[in-house]
Design a protein around this motif. Structure first.
Motif, PDB file in Angstrom:
ATOM      1  N   GLU A 107      -1.065  -3.014 -18.662  1.00 26.33           N
ATOM      2  CA  GLU A 107      -0.051  -1.965 -18.694  1.00 26.33           C
ATOM      3  C   GLU A 107       1.230  -2.461 -19.364  1.00 26.33           C
ATOM      4  OE1 GLU A 107      -0.107   0.511 -15.223  1.00 26.33           O
ATOM      5  OE2 GLU A 107       2.078   0.570 -15.264  1.00 26.33           O
ATOM      6  N   SER A 164      -1.479   7.641  -0.512  1.00 28.80           N
ATOM      7  CA  SER A 164      -2.642   7.605  -1.392  1.00 28.80           C
ATOM      8  C   SER A 164      -3.365   6.269  -1.207  1.00 28.80           C
ATOM      9  CB  SER A 164      -2.219   7.780  -2.853  1.00 28.80           C
ATOM     10  OG  SER A 164      -1.503   6.648  -3.291  1.00 28.80           O
ATOM     11  N   ARG A 218       0.842  -1.196   0.000  1.00 25.90           N
ATOM     12  CA  ARG A 218       0.000   0.000   0.000  1.00 25.90           C
ATOM     13  C   ARG A 218       0.877   1.246   0.000  1.00 25.90           C
ATOM     14  NH1 ARG A 218      -5.260  -1.560   1.479  1.00 25.90           N
ATOM     15  NH2 ARG A 218      -5.294  -3.664   2.343  1.00 25.90           N
ATOM     16  N   ASP A 219       0.477   2.248  -0.768  1.00 28.19           N
ATOM     17  CA  ASP A 219       1.157   3.533  -0.765  1.00 28.19           C
ATOM     18  C   ASP A 219       0.684   4.293   0.473  1.00 28.19           C
ATOM     19  OD1 ASP A 219       2.618   5.739  -1.460  1.00 28.19           O
ATOM     20  OD2 ASP A 219       1.170   6.469  -2.934  1.00 28.19           O
ATOM     21  N   ASN A 264      -3.399  -2.483 -14.713  1.00 27.16           N
ATOM     22  CA  ASN A 264      -3.826  -1.271 -14.030  1.00 27.16           C
ATOM     23  C   ASN A 264      -5.330  -1.369 -13.872  1.00 27.16           C
ATOM     24  OD1 ASN A 264      -3.880   1.182 -12.851  1.00 27.16           O
ATOM     25  ND2 ASN A 264      -3.257   2.327 -14.666  1.00 27.16           N
ATOM     26  N   LYS A 322      -3.444   4.037  -3.447  1.00 22.04           N
ATOM     27  CA  LYS A 322      -2.851   3.113  -4.410  1.00 22.04           C
ATOM     28  C   LYS A 322      -2.355   1.855  -3.695  1.00 22.04           C
ATOM     29  CE  LYS A 322      -0.415   3.647  -8.642  1.00 22.04           C
ATOM     30  NZ  LYS A 322       0.294   4.573  -9.483  1.00 22.04           N
ATOM     31  N   VAL A 323      -2.722   0.700  -4.250  1.00 18.58           N
ATOM     32  CA  VAL A 323      -2.304  -0.585  -3.700  1.00 18.58           C
ATOM     33  C   VAL A 323      -1.930  -1.494  -4.865  1.00 18.58           C
ATOM     34  CG1 VAL A 323      -4.657  -1.473  -3.626  1.00 18.58           C
ATOM     35  CG2 VAL A 323      -2.971  -2.439  -2.113  1.00 18.58           C
ATOM     36  N   SER A 324      -0.964  -2.346  -4.624  1.00 16.45           N
ATOM     37  CA  SER A 324      -0.600  -3.325  -5.638  1.00 16.45           C
ATOM     38  C   SER A 324      -0.442  -4.679  -4.966  1.00 16.45           C
ATOM     39  CB  SER A 324       0.670  -2.930  -6.378  1.00 16.45           C
ATOM     40  OG  SER A 324       1.770  -2.979  -5.508  1.00 16.45           O
ATOM     41  N   VAL A 329      -2.254  -3.345 -10.082  1.00 19.16           N
ATOM     42  CA  VAL A 329      -2.146  -2.037  -9.441  1.00 19.16           C
ATOM     43  C   VAL A 329      -3.540  -1.433  -9.429  1.00 19.16           C
ATOM     44  CG1 VAL A 329      -1.107   0.253  -9.549  1.00 19.16           C
ATOM     45  CG2 VAL A 329       0.198  -1.748 -10.293  1.00 19.16           C
ATOM     46  N   PHE A 330      -3.995  -1.002  -8.257  1.00 21.77           N
ATOM     47  CA  PHE A 330      -5.350  -0.482  -8.101  1.00 21.77           C
ATOM     48  C   PHE A 330      -5.288   0.801  -7.290  1.00 21.77           C
ATOM     49  CE2 PHE A 330      -9.392  -0.532  -5.597  1.00 21.77           C
ATOM     50  CZ  PHE A 330     -10.240  -0.264  -6.641  1.00 21.77           C
ATOM     51  N   ASP A 331      -5.979   1.828  -7.735  1.00 15.70           N
ATOM     52  CA  ASP A 331      -6.036   3.092  -7.019  1.00 15.70           C
ATOM     53  C   ASP A 331      -7.470   3.308  -6.577  1.00 15.70           C
ATOM     54  OD1 ASP A 331      -5.409   5.488  -5.903  1.00 15.70           O
ATOM     55  OD2 ASP A 331      -5.073   6.544  -7.783  1.00 15.70           O
TER      56      ASP A 331
END
Length: 164
Positions: free
Chosen positions: A117, A77, A73-74, A123, A79-81, A95-97
Motif C-alpha cells: 500500500e 468490523s 482490532r477494529d 494490505n 479489520k485488524v492491523s 492490515v488484514f480484513d
C-alpha cells in the motif's frame, strides 16, 4: 530454392513462431501469479545487492514475527492491523480484513500475502500462521534468525475456556 526446401523452411518458421507465442503466453500468465517473498528489512531497505524495492500496488508475500502489543482490532468490523519485524530491525504494518488463523498470536512467525500500500504498509488478503511450536517457514526462519522467540502467555480464564 526447390519446393521441398521451401516447405521445410515454412514448417520450421511456423514451429519457431508457435513456440515463441506459446512462451510469451506462459510468461504473461505467470506474471500475474508470481508473488515475491520479502522480509520487513528487505521491503524497507531493498532486496539483494541492487537494493530493489517493490512498487506500490505490487503483489507480494512478507514474513516475520508479530510484534507483541501491536495487534489492533477494529471494533465494528473484522479489520485488524499488526506490525511485523525481522532480525534486521525494520518494522512494517500489515492490515488484514478477515478472520485470522486460530494459531495467530503475538510474537510468532507469520506469512502475509497482499499488496504493497505504501513503503511500510501491506494490505493483506491472506495471513498464514505456523502450525506448531517448532515449525517455521524456511523464509521466515531465515528472516528472524537471531530474534528470541516469544512464547504466548495465557491467562487462567483462557486456559479454563479451552478445556470446556
Amino acid at each position: 530454392m526447390n519446393p521441398r526446401r521451401k516447405k521445410r523452411m515454412a514448417l520450421l518458421v511456423a514451429v519457431v513462431v508457435g513456440l515463441s507465442v506459446m512462451t510469451g503466453l506462459v510468461l504473461y500468465g505467470l506474471q500475474q501469479n508470481i508473488d515475491l517473498f520479502y522480509t520487513p528489512t528487505e521491503l524497507v531497505q531493498g532486496k539483494g545487492d541492487s537494493k530493489i524495492k517493490p512498487e506500490v500496488g505490487q503483489r507480494l508475500r512478507i514474513g516475520g514475527l508479530v510484534v507483541p502489543g501491536t495487534v489492533r482490532r477494529d471494533q465494528e468490523s473484522l479489520k485488524v492491523s499488526f506490525d511485523l519485524v525481522d532480525s534486521g530491525g525494520e518494522e512494517i504494518t500489515v492490515v488484514f480484513d478477515g478472520i485470522l488463523p486460530d494459531l495467530f498470536r503475538e510474537g510468532q512467525g507469520i506469512v502475509a500475502q497482499g499488496h504493497l500500500e505504501d513503503a511500510r504498509t501491506i494490505n493483506a488478503f491472506e495471513v498464514l500462521a505456523k502450525h506448531d511450536e517448532e515449525y517455521m517457514p524456511p523464509e521466515v526462519a531465515e528472516a528472524v534468525k537471531g530474534i528470541e522467540h516469544v512464547k504466548p502467555e495465557y491467562s487462567t480464564e483462557q486456559i479454563k475456556g479451552s478445556k470446556s
